[in-house]
Design a protein around this motif. Structure first.
Motif, mmCIF file in Angstrom:
data_model
loop_
_atom_site.group_PDB
_atom_site.id
_atom_site.type_symbol
_atom_site.label_atom_id
_atom_site.label_comp_id
_atom_site.label_asym_id
_atom_site.label_seq_id
_atom_site.Cartn_x
_atom_site.Cartn_y
_atom_site.Cartn_z
ATOM 1 N N ASN A 56 1.969 27.256 -9.862
ATOM 2 C CA ASN A 56 0.592 27.542 -10.274
ATOM 3 C C ASN A 56 -0.052 26.418 -11.081
ATOM 4 N N ARG A 57 0.645 25.351 -11.324
ATOM 5 C CA ARG A 57 0.109 24.284 -12.180
ATOM 6 C C ARG A 57 -1.104 23.579 -11.587
ATOM 7 N N MET A 58 -1.257 23.624 -10.288
ATOM 8 C CA MET A 58 -2.408 22.981 -9.635
ATOM 9 C C MET A 58 -3.474 24.015 -9.258
ATOM 10 N N ALA A 59 -3.388 25.202 -9.824
ATOM 11 C CA ALA A 59 -4.342 26.268 -9.509
ATOM 12 C C ALA A 59 -5.739 25.909 -10.011
ATOM 13 N N THR A 60 -6.739 26.395 -9.281
ATOM 14 C CA THR A 60 -8.132 26.180 -9.681
ATOM 15 C C THR A 60 -8.556 27.315 -10.623
ATOM 16 N N LEU A 61 -9.741 27.162 -11.204
ATOM 17 C CA LEU A 61 -10.261 28.211 -12.092
ATOM 18 C C LEU A 61 -10.360 29.554 -11.382
ATOM 19 N N ARG A 62 -10.877 29.520 -10.155
ATOM 20 C CA ARG A 62 -11.028 30.759 -9.377
ATOM 21 C C ARG A 62 -9.678 31.436 -9.162
ATOM 22 N N GLN A 63 -8.671 30.652 -8.812
ATOM 23 C CA GLN A 63 -7.348 31.215 -8.574
ATOM 24 C C GLN A 63 -6.778 31.833 -9.856
ATOM 25 N N VAL A 64 -6.947 31.159 -10.969
ATOM 26 C CA VAL A 64 -6.454 31.687 -12.244
ATOM 27 C C VAL A 64 -7.179 32.992 -12.566
ATOM 28 N N HIS A 65 -8.485 32.989 -12.389
ATOM 29 C CA HIS A 65 -9.291 34.181 -12.660
ATOM 30 C C HIS A 65 -8.865 35.348 -11.764
ATOM 31 N N GLU A 66 -8.705 35.085 -10.473
ATOM 32 C CA GLU A 66 -8.346 36.152 -9.532
ATOM 33 C C GLU A 66 -6.950 36.701 -9.792
ATOM 34 N N GLU A 67 -6.027 35.854 -10.145
ATOM 35 C CA GLU A 67 -4.647 36.298 -10.360
ATOM 36 C C GLU A 67 -4.452 37.007 -11.707
ATOM 37 N N THR A 68 -5.130 36.536 -12.740
ATOM 38 C CA THR A 68 -4.915 37.098 -14.080
ATOM 39 C C THR A 68 -5.949 38.151 -14.467
ATOM 40 N N LYS A 69 -7.075 38.193 -13.755
ATOM 41 C CA LYS A 69 -8.193 39.106 -14.062
ATOM 42 C C LYS A 69 -8.820 38.809 -15.425
ATOM 43 N N VAL A 70 -8.605 37.613 -15.954
ATOM 44 C CA VAL A 70 -9.225 37.179 -17.210
ATOM 45 C C VAL A 70 -10.605 36.626 -16.860
ATOM 46 N N PRO A 71 -11.654 37.016 -17.592
ATOM 47 C CA PRO A 71 -12.999 36.514 -17.290
ATOM 48 C C PRO A 71 -13.070 34.984 -17.337
ATOM 49 N N LEU A 72 -13.867 34.416 -16.431
ATOM 50 C CA LEU A 72 -14.016 32.958 -16.364
ATOM 51 C C LEU A 72 -14.495 32.377 -17.689
ATOM 52 N N GLU A 73 -15.425 33.066 -18.357
ATOM 53 C CA GLU A 73 -15.953 32.561 -19.624
ATOM 54 C C GLU A 73 -14.837 32.399 -20.655
ATOM 55 N N GLN A 74 -13.892 33.322 -20.635
ATOM 56 C CA GLN A 74 -12.797 33.243 -21.596
ATOM 57 C C GLN A 74 -11.842 32.095 -21.246
ATOM 58 N N ILE A 75 -11.608 31.869 -19.964
ATOM 59 C CA ILE A 75 -10.769 30.733 -19.552
ATOM 60 C C ILE A 75 -11.467 29.433 -19.951
ATOM 61 N N HIS A 76 -12.784 29.372 -19.754
ATOM 62 C CA HIS A 76 -13.557 28.192 -20.184
ATOM 63 C C HIS A 76 -13.395 27.969 -21.683
ATOM 64 N N GLN A 77 -13.442 29.055 -22.434
ATOM 65 C CA GLN A 77 -13.315 28.950 -23.887
ATOM 66 C C GLN A 77 -11.935 28.415 -24.271
ATOM 67 N N PHE A 78 -10.892 28.874 -23.610
ATOM 68 C CA PHE A 78 -9.537 28.390 -23.900
ATOM 69 C C PHE A 78 -9.441 26.889 -23.649
ATOM 70 N N ILE A 79 -10.099 26.418 -22.593
ATOM 71 C CA ILE A 79 -10.064 24.989 -22.264
ATOM 72 C C ILE A 79 -10.886 24.198 -23.289
ATOM 73 N N ARG A 80 -12.073 24.700 -23.651
ATOM 74 C CA ARG A 80 -12.912 24.021 -24.658
ATOM 75 C C ARG A 80 -12.180 23.899 -25.990
ATOM 76 N N GLU A 81 -11.474 24.961 -26.362
ATOM 77 C CA GLU A 81 -10.738 24.974 -27.630
ATOM 78 C C GLU A 81 -9.443 24.171 -27.544
ATOM 79 N N LYS A 82 -9.155 23.631 -26.356
ATOM 80 C CA LYS A 82 -7.945 22.850 -26.082
ATOM 81 C C LYS A 82 -6.664 23.670 -26.265
ATOM 82 N N ARG A 83 -6.779 24.955 -26.028
ATOM 83 C CA ARG A 83 -5.589 25.806 -26.020
ATOM 84 C C ARG A 83 -4.882 25.660 -24.679
ATOM 85 N N ILE A 84 -5.661 25.356 -23.643
ATOM 86 C CA ILE A 84 -5.116 25.014 -22.332
ATOM 87 C C ILE A 84 -5.494 23.555 -22.111
#
Length: 147
Positions: A45-73
């Motif tokens: 899963n390391r090369m997964a796209t945002l859509r794939q991560v969202h679809e597999e985890t059911k985590v909202p895209l905005e929250q994934i964006h926030q994790f990346i902005r905060e450099k948690r991911i």
């Protein structure tokens, strides 16, 4: 005194101390981060796209964006992840705006600076012309006495 506020996510009243959201929403956010983190840690899963991560985890895209902005991911470890540019929405991996928007902003500021410079030079030239015309005058007495 502690600040009391409404949680921006759920609307509940809470004491605002370390986080800008209530305890329940904070716990939910951490659970979502754990889901995304676990998903991304598996090798396939390391090369997964945002859509794939969202679809597999059911985590909202905005929250994934926030994790990346905060450099948690870290996008250095997961190159297909990013978040939208605040101006045009293009997916970026750092900063607030993409290079294209940054160039547009810079060129716009440069144009404004040139226009301001031109206006200042024009005003100075008009002022100098006004001084020259004000300094020259003719007297009627000079004309009469020369006759």
């Amino acid at each position: 005194m502690k600040d009391v506020a409404n949680c921006p996510r759920c609307g509940k009243i809470f004491v605002k101390a370390l986080r800008p959201i209530c305890q329940h929403c904070s716990r939910e956010q951490e659970d979502n981060f754990d889901k995304v983190s676990k998903f991304m840690r598996t090798r396939q899963n390391r090369m997964a796209t945002l859509r794939q991560v969202h679809e597999e985890t059911k985590v909202p895209l905005e929250q994934i964006h926030q994790f990346i902005r905060e450099k948690r991911i870290l996008v250095s470890q997961f190159p297909n992840l990013g978040y939208p540019c605040e101006s045009c929405g293009t997916i970026i991996q750092e900063g607030r705006v993409c290079e294209s928007c940054k160039d547009n902003i810079t060129s716009g500021l440069e144009q404004l600076e040139k226009e301001k410079d031109f206006a200042e030079r024009r005003a100075a030239a008009e002022q100098a012309e006004k001084k020259r015309s004000v300094g020259t005058y003719h007297s009627l007495n000079d004309r009469i006495s020369k006759k």
